[in-house]
Design an enzyme around this catalytic site. Structure first.
Site, short mmCIF file in Angstrom:
data_model
loop_
_atom_site.label_atom_id
_atom_site.label_comp_id
_atom_site.label_asym_id
_atom_site.label_seq_id
_atom_site.Cartn_x
_atom_site.Cartn_y
_atom_site.Cartn_z
N ASN A 150 -8.63 4.32 6.10
CA ASN A 150 -8.84 3.07 5.36
C ASN A 150 -8.72 3.37 3.87
O ASN A 150 -8.99 4.47 3.43
CB ASN A 150 -10.26 2.52 5.61
CG ASN A 150 -10.33 1.74 6.90
OD1 ASN A 150 -9.77 0.67 7.01
ND2 ASN A 150 -11.03 2.29 7.89
N GLY A 151 -8.33 2.38 3.11
CA GLY A 151 -8.27 2.55 1.66
C GLY A 151 -8.09 1.21 1.00
O GLY A 151 -8.05 0.18 1.66
N PHE A 186 -5.51 0.19 -0.25
CA PHE A 186 -4.18 -0.29 0.12
C PHE A 186 -4.20 -1.07 1.43
O PHE A 186 -3.35 -1.92 1.67
CB PHE A 186 -3.24 0.91 0.29
CG PHE A 186 -3.70 1.87 1.36
CD1 PHE A 186 -3.36 1.65 2.70
CD2 PHE A 186 -4.48 2.97 1.04
CE1 PHE A 186 -3.80 2.51 3.69
CE2 PHE A 186 -4.93 3.83 2.03
CZ PHE A 186 -4.58 3.60 3.36
N LYS A 236 1.00 2.17 8.84
CA LYS A 236 0.30 1.81 7.61
C LYS A 236 0.46 0.31 7.38
O LYS A 236 1.58 -0.18 7.22
CB LYS A 236 0.85 2.61 6.42
CG LYS A 236 0.14 2.35 5.11
CD LYS A 236 0.69 3.25 4.01
CE LYS A 236 -0.01 3.02 2.69
NZ LYS A 236 0.52 3.88 1.61
N ASP A 274 0.58 10.28 -7.45
CA ASP A 274 -0.72 10.44 -6.79
C ASP A 274 -0.75 11.69 -5.92
O ASP A 274 -1.14 11.66 -4.75
CB ASP A 274 -1.06 9.21 -5.95
CG ASP A 274 -2.55 9.14 -5.58
OD1 ASP A 274 -3.36 9.86 -6.23
OD2 ASP A 274 -2.91 8.40 -4.65
#
Length: 362
Positions: free
Chosen positions: A44-45, A47, A65, A161
């Protein structure tokens, strides 16, 4: 555009999802019908969500994703992922769109090859055991990370990143694959970019200084901090905030000179820093850390962006000589994965920004 998912249950009790997806080629969209099952959340994030699933036709494991799509903009991650084809970058297989629960909600679903581990989890495993990660793994992971950066930089893409969580590992083969291009961007000279990108511990100092005309060398800095973390067993610059992050860097590199600050951000006007001397690199790391490893890090973790080596040049460093030995093996006894150099430089060619990076001087 596919917005409908069809789920059905088989006699075996498996919940199968069928969807019309686009094949991830850089060109004309080719649509295929695919189905997958055994879907479960593995990440999870901010995004969105990542699911693990199996393709019905091949039983191949894939990662899906799912990202909420802003209809006003093209998804940059999808545009970039469709361009990429490299053994050290996670492969996008298919993509499709699906509707959300709310009206007009649209999700982009990226079906990616699944790689089971991350550098973050591997490093944490050794740290918990109070063991140092075998040096061959540090060399192997860093070399492959630099290969992936050489490739994306050669086509104008900056990842923005780089961190251990975004470096996927196949523990059996030792292959590393760079993932998560959600922050990636084509950098165009003299076009401004946001400075608030990259996870804090791995942020290049020019980003902390608020630079908006940075270059691909921010990825090289981040790669250097990942390497340092593998050698130390913990982050080298563990700042609690942006300012604290700079303090952590200054503790090691010393206070940047006026010229170095100008090289990071010409518009930065505040020069009030306590004068701190650089900490000797050999005292930053454990006693038995190879001199070649320290030398490479000292060249990468450098204030002046143009003084950092390119990824291609870093790959030629003496620290990686063991990988060029045809008899080199993984700790398991297996041979090393294929490690030829890709991109415009070709094998054995070197491009540096600041002279020789071949290794420590005698």
């Amino acid at each position: 555009m596919n917005k409908q998912l069809l789920s059905c249950s088989l006699k075996s009790g498996k919940q199968v999802t069928m969807v019309v997806a686009s094949v991830a080629t850089d060109g004309v969209d080719q649509q295929v019908e695919i189905s997958y099952y055994d879907q479960k959340v593995i990440g999870n994030g901010s995004f969105g969500v990542v699911f693990l699933a199996k393709l019905s036709t091949t039983n191949e494991m894939v990662a899906i994703k799912k990202v909420l799509q802003d209809k006003r903009f093209k998804n940059r991650e999808l545009q970039i992922m469709r361009k990429l084809n490299h053994p050290n970058i996670v492969k996008l297989k298919y993509f499709f769109y699906s509707s959300g629960e709310k009206k007009d909600e649209l999700y982009l679903n990226l079906i990616l090859e699944y790689v089971p581990e991350t550098v973050y989890r591997v490093a944490r495993h050794y740290s918990k055991q109070r063991q140092q990660i075998p040096m061959i793994y540090v060399k192997l992971y860093m070399y492959q990370l630099l290969r992936s950066l050489a490739y994306i930089h050669s086509i104008g893409i900056c990842h923005r990143d780089i961190k251990p969580q975004n470096l996927l590992i196949d523990p059996e083969s030792g292959v590393l694959k760079l993932c998560d291009f959600g922050s990636a961007k084509y950098l165009v000279r003299n076009e401004p970019n946001v400075s608030y990108i990259c996870s804090r511990y791995y942020r290049a100092p020019e980003l902390i200084f608020g630079a908006t005309n940075y270059t691909n060398s921010i990825d090289v800095w981040s790669a250097g901090t990942v390497m340092a973390e593998l050698l130390l067993g913990q982050p080298i610059f563990p700042g609690d905030s942006g300012v604290d992050q700079l303090v952590e860097i200054i503790k090691v590199l010393g206070t940047p000179t006026r010229e170095q600050i100008q090289s990071m951000n010409p518009n930065y006007k505040e020069f009030k820093f306590p004068q701190i001397k650089a900490h000797p690199w050999n005292k930053v790391f454990r006693v038995h850390t190879p001199a070649e490893a320290i030398d490479l890090i000292s060249k990468i973790i450098e204030y002046t962006p143009t003084s950092r080596p390119t990824p291609q040049a870093a790959c030629q460093h003496a620290f990686f000589d063991e990988l060029r030995n045809p008899d080199a093996r993984l700790p398991s006894g297996r041979p090393l994965p294929t490690l030829e150099m890709d991109g415009p430089m070709g094998t054995g060619e070197v491009s540096t920004t600041s002279g020789d990076v071949a290794g420590p001087s005698a």
